[in-house]
Design a protein around this motif. Structure first.
Motif: not given
Length: 242
Positions: A117, A128, A206
């Motif tokens: 993130g 993650e 992300m």
């Protein structure tokens, strides 16, 4: 390496430039060879012994001395040590990534690929997706053990869900890992076969991170340098019009 797509540092805001800078060389048709060099410094003194060469698709941090920044993965007081302007080079909230690699068999090494993130919108956006973590001592001629799944870190919208999988290949040879994540959850695959599914998935920007670590003290038996792994090909698709 294109600097409009990649940042050649490992989480540079938490440390200093000489410690975060990636060591790598362009390897022609083979892609990029990530390196750990004999003189390479530990990423942070607090994490020693740990050396890393990493490529990531963006960076974000708050001001010097703050605790804001991408991948607050440690609970022991990470603070911003280097001013690092925000760069969101590729930061999808959902999509697909394929990564073709040859992992390291050098002593003490680990090759990993993560989506983390960005945390630029909120510190809660810290989850993650771990495509793979491959330790050098887990690679065999006919099969390899790897870790993959989800890590919640500071995101309370889902739970950490990591597994160890065995894939029927020598991971020191070229092979491809894939992940698809979005509203229907997360699916992680190796060479076209799904190895981990989860109903959860982060739903915020992300960054992709590709990492070669050397973990542990150097010694007379720690092997020759440079230690290395190959990133042969990376392809990514963002969903929802990103």
């Amino acid at each position: 390496m294109r600097d409009d797509l990649w940042v050649g540092d490992y989480l540079p805001h938490w440390t200093t430039p000489e410690r975060s800078r990636a060591r790598y060389e362009m390897a022609g048709p083979s892609g990029i060879r990530l390196l750990i060099e004999e003189t390479q410094l530990d990423w942070r003194d607090e994490d020693a012994p740990l050396r890393v060469s990493n490529l990531q698709t963006g960076v974000f941090s708050g001001p010097l001395g703050s605790e804001r920044g991408t991948h607050r993965h440690r609970p022991d007081g990470l603070t911003v040590r280097t001013h690092t302007p925000e760069r969101l080079l590729w930061a999808p909230s959902a999509g697909r990534v394929d990564v073709t690699v040859s992992a390291s068999v050098d002593e003490g090494c680990m090759l990993a690929a993560w989506l983390v993130g960005a945390e630029n919108l909120s510190p809660r956006h810290s989850g993650e997706v771990c495509l793979f973590e491959i330790d050098s001592n887990a690679i065999g001629p006919g099969e390899t053990r790897a870790r993959c799944g989800l890590k919640a870190h500071g995101d309370d919208s889902f739970a950490t869900d990591m597994v160890e999988v065995v894939v029927p290949l020598d991971a020191s040879k070229p092979h491809t890992w894939s992940v698809i994540w979005g509203t229907e959850g997360t699916a992680i695959g190796c060479e076209g076969n799904v190895v981990k599914r989860s109903p959860s998935a982060p739903n915020y920007p992300m960054f992709l991170m590709l990492d070669l670590f050397e973990i542990g003290p150097r010694s007379a038996t720690s092997g020759a340098y440079p230690k290395s792994a190959f990133i042969h090909c990376v392809r990514g698709w963002a969903s929802h019009g990103e």
